[in-house]
Scaffold this motif. Structure first.
Motif, PDB file in Angstrom:
ATOM      1  N   LYS A  53      25.888  43.271 -15.144  1.00  0.00           N
ATOM      2  CA  LYS A  53      25.907  43.512 -16.580  1.00  0.00           C
ATOM      3  C   LYS A  53      26.021  42.181 -17.313  1.00  0.00           C
ATOM      4  CE  LYS A  53      28.492  46.020 -20.150  1.00  0.00           C
ATOM      5  NZ  LYS A  53      29.643  46.928 -20.411  1.00  0.00           N
ATOM      6  N   GLY A  54      25.201  41.998 -18.327  1.00  0.00           N
ATOM      7  CA  GLY A  54      25.189  40.752 -19.080  1.00  0.00           C
ATOM      8  C   GLY A  54      24.085  39.810 -18.665  1.00  0.00           C
ATOM      9  N   ASN A  55      23.517  40.014 -17.467  1.00  0.00           N
ATOM     10  CA  ASN A  55      22.403  39.172 -17.024  1.00  0.00           C
ATOM     11  C   ASN A  55      21.161  39.439 -17.868  1.00  0.00           C
ATOM     12  OD1 ASN A  55      23.151  39.328 -13.439  1.00  0.00           O
ATOM     13  ND2 ASN A  55      24.005  38.045 -15.045  1.00  0.00           N
ATOM     14  N   GLY A  56      20.329  38.426 -17.992  1.00  0.00           N
ATOM     15  CA  GLY A  56      19.049  38.594 -18.655  1.00  0.00           C
ATOM     16  C   GLY A  56      17.950  38.866 -17.648  1.00  0.00           C
ATOM     17  N   VAL A  57      16.986  39.683 -18.035  1.00  0.00           N
ATOM     18  CA  VAL A  57      15.846  39.984 -17.170  1.00  0.00           C
ATOM     19  C   VAL A  57      14.569  39.864 -17.987  1.00  0.00           C
ATOM     20  CG1 VAL A  57      17.102  41.512 -15.603  1.00  0.00           C
ATOM     21  CG2 VAL A  57      16.042  42.459 -17.656  1.00  0.00           C
ATOM     22  N   GLY A  58      13.485  39.552 -17.300  1.00  0.00           N
ATOM     23  CA  GLY A  58      12.185  39.495 -17.951  1.00  0.00           C
ATOM     24  C   GLY A  58      11.468  40.825 -17.835  1.00  0.00           C
ATOM     25  N   ALA A 117      11.951  42.764 -21.763  1.00  0.00           N
ATOM     26  CA  ALA A 117      12.850  41.641 -21.513  1.00  0.00           C
ATOM     27  C   ALA A 117      14.110  41.826 -22.340  1.00  0.00           C
ATOM     28  CB  ALA A 117      12.165  40.334 -21.874  1.00  0.00           C
ATOM     29  N   GLY A 118      15.244  41.376 -21.802  1.00  0.00           N
ATOM     30  CA  GLY A 118      16.483  41.491 -22.551  1.00  0.00           C
ATOM     31  C   GLY A 118      17.699  41.329 -21.667  1.00  0.00           C
ATOM     32  N   ALA A 119      18.856  41.704 -22.211  1.00  0.00           N
ATOM     33  CA  ALA A 119      20.126  41.585 -21.497  1.00  0.00           C
ATOM     34  C   ALA A 119      20.551  42.948 -20.962  1.00  0.00           C
ATOM     35  CB  ALA A 119      21.203  41.032 -22.421  1.00  0.00           C
ATOM     36  N   ILE A 120      21.065  42.967 -19.730  1.00  0.00           N
ATOM     37  CA  ILE A 120      21.562  44.198 -19.120  1.00  0.00           C
ATOM     38  C   ILE A 120      22.865  44.590 -19.808  1.00  0.00           C
ATOM     39  CG2 ILE A 120      22.385  45.282 -17.005  1.00  0.00           C
ATOM     40  CD1 ILE A 120      19.467  44.637 -16.852  1.00  0.00           C
ATOM     41  N   THR A 121      22.923  45.808 -20.354  1.00  0.00           N
ATOM     42  CA  THR A 121      24.152  46.280 -20.997  1.00  0.00           C
ATOM     43  C   THR A 121      24.847  47.365 -20.183  1.00  0.00           C
ATOM     44  OG1 THR A 121      22.904  47.904 -22.302  1.00  0.00           O
ATOM     45  CG2 THR A 121      23.273  45.740 -23.297  1.00  0.00           C
ATOM     46  N   ALA A 122      24.149  47.985 -19.238  1.00  0.00           N
ATOM     47  CA  ALA A 122      24.753  48.989 -18.355  1.00  0.00           C
ATOM     48  C   ALA A 122      23.940  49.031 -17.078  1.00  0.00           C
ATOM     49  CB  ALA A 122      24.786  50.360 -19.025  1.00  0.00           C
ATOM     50  N   GLU A 127      24.714  57.348  -6.486  1.00  0.00           N
ATOM     51  CA  GLU A 127      23.781  58.459  -6.374  1.00  0.00           C
ATOM     52  C   GLU A 127      23.304  58.853  -7.769  1.00  0.00           C
ATOM     53  OE1 GLU A 127      22.731  59.920  -3.562  1.00  0.00           O
ATOM     54  OE2 GLU A 127      23.888  58.487  -2.369  1.00  0.00           O
ATOM     55  N   VAL A 128      22.013  59.076  -7.897  1.00  0.00           N
ATOM     56  CA  VAL A 128      21.459  59.456  -9.193  1.00  0.00           C
ATOM     57  C   VAL A 128      20.535  60.655  -9.011  1.00  0.00           C
ATOM     58  CG1 VAL A 128      21.590  57.172 -10.244  1.00  0.00           C
ATOM     59  CG2 VAL A 128      19.562  57.811  -8.930  1.00  0.00           C
ATOM     60  N   ALA A 129      20.484  61.479 -10.040  1.00  0.00           N
ATOM     61  CA  ALA A 129      19.560  62.608 -10.055  1.00  0.00           C
ATOM     62  C   ALA A 129      18.336  62.231 -10.874  1.00  0.00           C
ATOM     63  CB  ALA A 129      20.243  63.831 -10.653  1.00  0.00           C
ATOM     64  N   GLU A 130      17.279  62.968 -10.701  1.00  0.00           N
ATOM     65  CA  GLU A 130      16.077  62.727 -11.497  1.00  0.00           C
ATOM     66  C   GLU A 130      16.418  62.830 -12.982  1.00  0.00           C
ATOM     67  OE1 GLU A 130      11.568  64.568 -12.138  1.00  0.00           O
ATOM     68  OE2 GLU A 130      12.858  65.284 -10.502  1.00  0.00           O
ATOM     69  N   GLY A 131      16.031  61.825 -13.743  1.00  0.00           N
ATOM     70  CA  GLY A 131      16.346  61.788 -15.166  1.00  0.00           C
ATOM     71  C   GLY A 131      17.638  61.070 -15.484  1.00  0.00           C
ATOM     72  N   GLY A 132      18.412  60.699 -14.449  1.00  0.00           N
ATOM     73  CA  GLY A 132      19.669  60.001 -14.677  1.00  0.00           C
ATOM     74  C   GLY A 132      19.456  58.558 -15.105  1.00  0.00           C
ATOM     75  N   THR A 133      20.467  57.987 -15.769  1.00  0.00           N
ATOM     76  CA  THR A 133      20.378  56.612 -16.262  1.00  0.00           C
ATOM     77  C   THR A 133      20.593  55.619 -15.127  1.00  0.00           C
ATOM     78  OG1 THR A 133      21.149  57.236 -18.463  1.00  0.00           O
ATOM     79  CG2 THR A 133      21.391  54.925 -17.838  1.00  0.00           C
ATOM     80  N   LEU A 134      19.687  54.644 -15.018  1.00  0.00           N
ATOM     81  CA  LEU A 134      19.801  53.587 -14.022  1.00  0.00           C
ATOM     82  C   LEU A 134      20.302  52.289 -14.647  1.00  0.00           C
ATOM     83  CD1 LEU A 134      16.400  54.123 -12.159  1.00  0.00           C
ATOM     84  CD2 LEU A 134      18.654  54.990 -11.493  1.00  0.00           C
ATOM     85  N   VAL A 135      19.709  51.917 -15.759  1.00  0.00           N
ATOM     86  CA  VAL A 135      20.040  50.645 -16.395  1.00  0.00           C
ATOM     87  C   VAL A 135      19.703  50.730 -17.877  1.00  0.00           C
ATOM     88  CG1 VAL A 135      17.770  49.686 -15.845  1.00  0.00           C
ATOM     89  CG2 VAL A 135      19.661  48.130 -16.284  1.00  0.00           C
ATOM     90  N   ARG A 136      20.459  49.991 -18.678  1.00  0.00           N
ATOM     91  CA  ARG A 136      20.152  49.859 -20.102  1.00  0.00           C
ATOM     92  C   ARG A 136      19.919  48.386 -20.401  1.00  0.00           C
ATOM     93  NH1 ARG A 136      24.400  53.838 -20.855  1.00  0.00           N
ATOM     94  NH2 ARG A 136      23.498  55.823 -21.536  1.00  0.00           N
ATOM     95  N   ILE A 137      18.891  48.123 -21.214  1.00  0.00           N
ATOM     96  CA  ILE A 137      18.506  46.749 -21.536  1.00  0.00           C
ATOM     97  C   ILE A 137      18.392  46.622 -23.050  1.00  0.00           C
ATOM     98  CG2 ILE A 137      16.758  44.951 -21.225  1.00  0.00           C
ATOM     99  CD1 ILE A 137      15.871  46.459 -18.686  1.00  0.00           C
TER     100      ILE A 137
END
Length: 285
Positions: A53-58, A117-122, A127-137
């Motif tokens: 969390k907080g890292n930047g990604v392209g 591109a942006g910063a990871i906020t979550a 384990e995740v189900a279909e439609g579940g949240t993986l990452v927020r940018i």
């Protein structure tokens, strides 16, 4: 004794000019909204190595992979597969349960990439189900959300110009913003225009703005001041002055910009009253 004199009324002739008609819309500055990446599968999501969390990604960068396991009959050697982008073996596939007690499965890895591109906020790592949240940018930068409610303005801005001029209320003026998208609000019929703020313009959330959209333009057309014309669009009238006499003349009106209006139908060289009164257009004695 001083005798009052009456000066001749001021007249004006047709002039060629460029006309621009604009719509001004109030708005507010906001940070760009977060983008949520949701899973298309049910399985285990493993974030990319070192990603926090907080890292930047392209845009398009790998943010992790989802391990799925489709149950099969018998023993499937693919059950001991590994993440193609990781090193080491998958411990979940090398447990102590035997194929006799645990159904074999076909392991598949699905790479997840950043849509912006942006910063990871979550960041999820479970384990995740279909439609579940993986990452927020959260993408960098700011946008202006300009709300249009006036019916006439809504019509003019059905297809907004790609760029517009914006000023910050109480702040800098004259910078160009880029139109990104329209958001329709079914509850009240309003439309929100989302506009990108240039990176070199310093703003903060909550600033109020006023944005001018040029919705139509006419170049090098015959015009008169609007004060000389009765009417605003379509058919109009002017008071022609010639040899000390006045005559009401019909004209065709086109676009106007608030100060001048496009006029056709006058003879070349005609002079008209610059400031005509309603009484000037009365017919009869």
């Amino acid at each position: 004794m001083v005798r009052a004199t009456t000066s001749a009324p001021e007249t004006v002739g047709v002039e060629q000019a460029d006309l621009y008609r604009a719509r001004e819309v109030a708005g507010v500055v906001e940070r760009r909204p977060e983008r949520t990446v949701r899973s298309r599968w049910t399985g285990t999501f493993t974030p990319a190595r070192g990603l926090r969390k907080g890292n930047g990604v392209g845009k398009g960068a790998r943010v992790g992979a989802i391990r799925t396991c489709a149950t099969t009959s018998g023993t499937d050697p693919a059950a001991t597969g590994t993440d193609p982008a990781a090193t080491g073996s998958d411990s979940a596939a090398t447990g102590s349960d035997s194929a006799a007690t645990t159904p074999a499965c076909r392991v598949e890895w699905h790479v997840v990439r950043a849509p912006v591109a942006g910063a990871i906020t979550a960041l999820t790592g479970a384990e995740v189900a279909e439609g579940g949240t993986l990452v927020r940018i959260r993408p960098p930068g700011y946008v202006i959300r300009a709300t249009v409610t006036d019916p006439a303005a809504l019509y003019d801005l059905m297809r907004p110009p790609r760029t517009a001029k914006t000023r910050i209320v109480g702040g800098p003026a004259g910078f160009t913003v880029r139109f990104e998208r329209r958001v329709y609000n079914a509850a009240d019929g309003s439309v929100v225009l989302v506009l990108a703020v240039p990176d070199d313009v310093t703003v903060v959330e909550g600033l109020r703005t006023s944005t001018a959209f040029v919705v139509s333009r006419r170049t090098d057309v015959p015009t008169l001041p609007v004060t000389a014309v009765q009417g605003t669009t379509g058919a109009g009238q002017v008071v022609v002055v010639e040899g000390g006499r006045t005559e009401v003349t019909s004209v065709e009106l086109g676009q106007h910009d608030g100060s001048r209006v496009e006029v056709t139908g006058l003879p070349a060289g005609a002079r008209v009253l610059r400031f005509s009164l309603a009484s000037d257009f009365l017919v009869g004695p």
